[in-house]
Design a protein around this motif. Structure first.
Motif, PDB file in Angstrom:
ATOM      1  N   TYR A 293       0.818  -1.224   0.000  1.00 37.12           N
ATOM      2  CA  TYR A 293       0.000   0.000   0.000  1.00 37.12           C
ATOM      3  C   TYR A 293       0.849   1.270   0.000  1.00 37.12           C
ATOM      4  N   ARG A 294       2.148   1.133  -0.194  1.00 35.92           N
ATOM      5  CA  ARG A 294       3.040   2.283  -0.045  1.00 35.92           C
ATOM      6  C   ARG A 294       2.802   3.388  -1.073  1.00 35.92           C
ATOM      7  N   ASN A 295       2.210   3.021  -2.203  1.00 36.34           N
ATOM      8  CA  ASN A 295       1.933   4.054  -3.213  1.00 36.34           C
ATOM      9  C   ASN A 295       0.533   4.643  -3.091  1.00 36.34           C
ATOM     10  N   MET A 296      -0.192   4.284  -2.036  1.00 40.20           N
ATOM     11  CA  MET A 296      -1.542   4.803  -1.825  1.00 40.20           C
ATOM     12  C   MET A 296      -1.454   6.029  -0.928  1.00 40.20           C
ATOM     13  N   LEU A 297      -1.166   7.162  -1.540  1.00 38.26           N
ATOM     14  CA  LEU A 297      -0.878   8.394  -0.814  1.00 38.26           C
ATOM     15  C   LEU A 297      -2.123   9.262  -0.684  1.00 38.26           C
ATOM     16  N   HIS A 298      -2.280   9.874   0.482  1.00 37.61           N
ATOM     17  CA  HIS A 298      -3.406  10.773   0.747  1.00 37.61           C
ATOM     18  C   HIS A 298      -2.868  12.093   1.277  1.00 37.61           C
ATOM     19  N   ASP A 299      -3.222  13.154   0.601  1.00 40.72           N
ATOM     20  CA  ASP A 299      -2.683  14.487   0.881  1.00 40.72           C
ATOM     21  C   ASP A 299      -3.246  15.059   2.178  1.00 40.72           C
ATOM     22  N   ILE A 300      -2.355  15.529   3.053  1.00 44.72           N
ATOM     23  CA  ILE A 300      -2.763  16.242   4.279  1.00 44.72           C
ATOM     24  C   ILE A 300      -1.912  17.503   4.426  1.00 44.72           C
ATOM     25  N   SER A 301      -1.526  18.101   3.290  1.00 40.67           N
ATOM     26  CA  SER A 301      -0.566  19.213   3.308  1.00 40.67           C
ATOM     27  C   SER A 301      -1.081  20.427   4.072  1.00 40.67           C
ATOM     28  N   ASN A 302      -2.402  20.598   4.161  1.00 44.12           N
ATOM     29  CA  ASN A 302      -2.942  21.746   4.904  1.00 44.12           C
ATOM     30  C   ASN A 302      -2.881  21.562   6.412  1.00 44.12           C
ATOM     31  N   PHE A 303      -2.450  20.382   6.842  1.00 46.61           N
ATOM     32  CA  PHE A 303      -2.374  20.103   8.281  1.00 46.61           C
ATOM     33  C   PHE A 303      -1.144  20.747   8.919  1.00 46.61           C
ATOM     34  N   ASN A 304      -0.186  21.172   8.161  1.00 49.66           N
ATOM     35  CA  ASN A 304       1.137  21.574   8.634  1.00 49.66           C
ATOM     36  C   ASN A 304       1.092  22.475   9.866  1.00 49.66           C
ATOM     37  N   GLY A 305       1.863  22.117  10.909  1.00 52.73           N
ATOM     38  CA  GLY A 305       1.897  22.859  12.163  1.00 52.73           C
ATOM     39  C   GLY A 305       2.885  24.008  12.137  1.00 52.73           C
ATOM     40  N   LEU A 306       2.740  24.888  13.085  1.00 54.91           N
ATOM     41  CA  LEU A 306       3.577  26.079  13.199  1.00 54.91           C
ATOM     42  C   LEU A 306       5.004  25.654  13.542  1.00 54.91           C
ATOM     43  N   ALA A 307       5.939  25.895  12.615  1.00 53.38           N
ATOM     44  CA  ALA A 307       7.307  25.390  12.767  1.00 53.38           C
ATOM     45  C   ALA A 307       8.004  25.953  13.994  1.00 53.38           C
ATOM     46  N   GLU A 308       7.690  27.201  14.364  1.00 54.21           N
ATOM     47  CA  GLU A 308       8.356  27.840  15.495  1.00 54.21           C
ATOM     48  C   GLU A 308       8.080  27.128  16.821  1.00 54.21           C
ATOM     49  N   THR A 309       7.102  26.236  16.841  1.00 53.71           N
ATOM     50  CA  THR A 309       6.746  25.546  18.084  1.00 53.71           C
ATOM     51  C   THR A 309       7.359  24.155  18.178  1.00 53.71           C
ATOM     52  N   ASP A 310       8.189  23.767  17.227  1.00 48.45           N
ATOM     53  CA  ASP A 310       8.738  22.402  17.203  1.00 48.45           C
ATOM     54  C   ASP A 310       9.481  22.050  18.486  1.00 48.45           C
ATOM     55  N   THR A 311      10.096  23.029  19.109  1.00 47.65           N
ATOM     56  CA  THR A 311      10.885  22.741  20.311  1.00 47.65           C
ATOM     57  C   THR A 311      10.027  22.282  21.487  1.00 47.65           C
ATOM     58  N   PHE A 312       8.729  22.494  21.407  1.00 46.58           N
ATOM     59  CA  PHE A 312       7.842  22.040  22.485  1.00 46.58           C
ATOM     60  C   PHE A 312       7.555  20.538  22.394  1.00 46.58           C
ATOM     61  N   PHE A 313       7.921  19.917  21.272  1.00 48.73           N
ATOM     62  CA  PHE A 313       7.514  18.535  21.007  1.00 48.73           C
ATOM     63  C   PHE A 313       8.682  17.567  21.141  1.00 48.73           C
ATOM     64  N   LEU A 314       8.412  16.443  21.796  1.00 45.68           N
ATOM     65  CA  LEU A 314       9.373  15.348  21.834  1.00 45.68           C
ATOM     66  C   LEU A 314       9.710  14.892  20.417  1.00 45.68           C
ATOM     67  N   ASP A 315       8.690  14.858  19.566  1.00 43.62           N
ATOM     68  CA  ASP A 315       8.874  14.425  18.175  1.00 43.62           C
ATOM     69  C   ASP A 315       7.908  15.226  17.302  1.00 43.62           C
ATOM     70  N   PRO A 316       8.367  16.317  16.701  1.00 40.73           N
ATOM     71  CA  PRO A 316       7.463  17.171  15.918  1.00 40.73           C
ATOM     72  C   PRO A 316       7.204  16.675  14.492  1.00 40.73           C
ATOM     73  N   ARG A 317       7.732  15.516  14.123  1.00 37.53           N
ATOM     74  CA  ARG A 317       7.624  15.070  12.725  1.00 37.53           C
ATOM     75  C   ARG A 317       6.183  14.972  12.242  1.00 37.53           C
TER      76      ARG A 317
END
Length: 592
Positions: A293-317
């Motif tokens: 199923y690796r080629n079954m991609l679903h777009d969630i590009s509008n979900f993107n979080g505020l990059a400046e807050t990445d330091t608050f997260f154990l894993d911001p990926r």
């Protein structure tokens, strides 16, 4: 008058504080230093408990644009929380974020870090831009992030494909994911009802190497008649692989991108309704190499979080994913049957109609017919299976490719290619399964059992063995081959089935059983058997009662006719009765 007014205001403020900060007993100070003592409320907290009246949150403007990007506040038990505004619509009048495109971080262990070990993160996303969330992700991190990756938290996406705004259910008093809470029989607070899907694994994101994939990837729910209930469910799983991370000395979880476990659950007679929201009757499971199923991609590009807050997260990926990989509602049906490579097929039918689980009728295992208990080596070895009441059949080499058939010997649905099967009978659903059998602790001491075997290995059952007295010895055998009867039946290919086809099949089976039962009554009466004993079974108000009563009427009448033949020492007639029962040809023994 002024004193009374002041007293009224004090009481009003006190009551408001109780409502706003409901939950367990605690003492919390507001900005004026006044302490409020709240009594724990015995009602369900459907929302994050708001800060007490008068509490002043802290606002942070990260981009210096004049409006806040972060709210730091508190909730029940003085637990710190942080709201991140990912769509830049937060104001200084807000005491909390919104539920369309913001992120909530709960510092459960109160260590001053909001999105680290021990914390819970709930992130909403508006992918289509309609100002309403259509996705939600949970990142749940345990306090003790041990060596093993599995059960070290949760990573779960929920997609609102039916626009009902229902997502995960959180216990806001304890800040824990409670996706399996429900009221009544099966009205789950999680978004299982209707047209929905989720992806989930029991691990923290920091223990997973590729966050675009998942374990349950996905779990699909189908609302086939648009009644906001689920009539059909498919669970697809990519079994995790594990490896040791040399730098952290901890186990990591990865996937090979293959769906190797599939279950299909069907409400065959569409009798779910308010008070009985889930009523699956049949489940089929496929296991093997599966499909990619690796080629079954679903777009969630509008979900993107505020990059400046990445330091608050154990894993911001997960905050910056642009796509997820999974087969959707349409792709899954196609891939299971057209591309899937399967080694074995399990089949289970809820004969006592007592399963109210949200995902399927849990599968019995091809083990000892009589041993009972979780992991005790019996049919109900799986802890979520029904101890008695369900009928299981197993095609352990997938020789039947998931096809089904309606047998002549009992008029019911069976798995083509199954080497054997077994039914522990719970005729009156006394040992009710419900959501989880462990909750009621009711185990039968004795139960009747019927075993089915494909002796000639042509894919069709030809030997039926009965232990109706529950002594764990099969006292009677009906052998189609020894009676000179064919065991072959017309095959049913469900690979292209729509839900309407299952409904049509269910109606065909129930009507067939009911018609055969009427013929059995006529035959029995013609031979002098009094069938008025079974007046209750002669009534059928629903399709399910036709199915249930039609089967039992024929079995009771068969046993009466057996007795009559043996009493009269008429072995020729006994053979005819057995043939009539196994072929549903009751007309052949009607006395003219």
């Amino acid at each position: 008058m002024k004193k009374r007014m002041k007293l009224f205001i004090c009481i009003a403020v006190f009551l408001c504080s109780i409502y706003s900060f409901a939950g367990e007993k605690h003492i919390l100070s507001d900005t004026t230093g006044i302490k409020y003592s709240n009594k724990e409320l015995q009602i369900i907290p459907f929302r994050l408990i708001a800060p007490p009246v008068g509490y002043q949150p802290e606002y942070i403007d990260l981009d210096n644009d004049g409006d806040p990007d972060i709210i730091k506040s508190v909730t029940i038990n003085n637990t710190p929380v942080m709201w991140i505004d990912d769509d830049d619509d937060m104001s200084y009048d807000d005491f909390e974020g919104d539920l369309d495109n913001d992120c909530l971080l709960i510092d459960r262990n109160k260590d001053g870090h909001y999105g680290m070990s021990g914390d819970l993160i709930i992130d909403w996303g508006d992918n289509n831009g309609d100002q309403q969330a259509d996705m939600q992700v949970i990142a749940d991190y345990p306090n003790n992030d041990g060596e093993k990756a599995w059960s070290a938290g949760h990573y779960m996406w929920v997609f609102d494909t039916d626009n009902d705004q229902v997502f995960n259910y959180i216990d806001w008093n304890k800040f824990s994911l409670k996706a399996w809470e429900f009221k009544g029989l099966s009205d789950f607070y999680e978004d299982y009802s209707g047209q929905s899907l989720f992806l989930k694994v029991h691990a923290g994101t920091n223990r997973i190497d590729d966050l675009t994939m998942n374990w349950e990837t996905p779990f699909l729910f189908y609302d086939e008649d648009q009644d906001n209930l689920t009539e059909f469910a498919i669970r697809l799983a990519d079994s995790p692989l594990y490896y040791d991370d040399s730098s952290t000395k901890k186990e990591m979880l990865t996937y090979d991108g293959k769906i190797d476990w599939v279950s299909i659950a069907v409400d065959m007679d569409n009798d779910n309704q308010t008070g009985n929201e889930f009523d699956f009757d049949l489940s089929i499971r496929f296991r093997g190499e599966g499909f990619d199923y690796r080629n079954m991609l679903h777009d969630i590009s509008n979900f993107n979080g505020l990059a400046e807050t990445d330091t608050f997260f154990l894993d911001p990926r997960f905050r910056h994913l642009t796509e997820l990989r999974y087969p959707d509602h349409v792709q899954s049906k196609e891939m299971i049957f057209n591309e899937g490579k399967w080694d074995e097929v399990y089949f289970v039918y809820d004969e006592d109609d007592d399963c109210s689980r949200w995902e399927r009728v849990e599968f019995l295992e091809p083990l000892d017919p009589f041993k009972t208990g979780s992991f005790k080596g019996g049919l109900d070895n799986h802890p979520q299976s029904d101890i008695s009441g369900d009928r299981g059949e197993w095609d352990l080499d997938n020789s039947g490719n998931g096809k089904l058939y309606i047998s002549k010997f009992d008029g019911r649905l069976h798995l083509y290619g199954a080497e054997w099967g077994c039914w522990r009978i719970d005729q009156t659903a006394k040992f009710y399964q419900g959501f989880d059998r462990g909750w009621h602790n009711r185990t039968p001491n004795k139960f009747p059992t019927i075993k089915y075997t494909d002796v000639d290995k042509n894919g069709f059952i030809d030997l039926v063995e009965y232990d109706l007295d529950g002594d764990q010895v099969f006292e009677e055998k009906l052998d189609l081959n020894s009676l000179g009867l064919s065991d072959e039946n017309q095959l049913i290919d469900i690979s292209n089935f729509e839900y309407s086809d299952y409904l049509e099949l269910s109606e065909k089976i129930a009507d067939g059983l009911w018609e055969n039962a009427q013929n059995a009554i006529e035959a029995a009466e013609s031979l002098g058997v009094k069938t008025a004993w079974y007046a209750k079974l002669k009534q059928a108000r629903t399709l399910r009662e036709k199915y249930h009563n039609g089967y039992w009427l024929q079995l009771y009448i068969f046993k009466d006719l057996q007795y009559l033949c043996k009493r009269n020492n008429d072995m020729d007639m006994l053979r005819k009765v057995e043939v009539a029962y196994l072929t549903s040809d009751w007309e052949s023994i009607v006395k003219k």
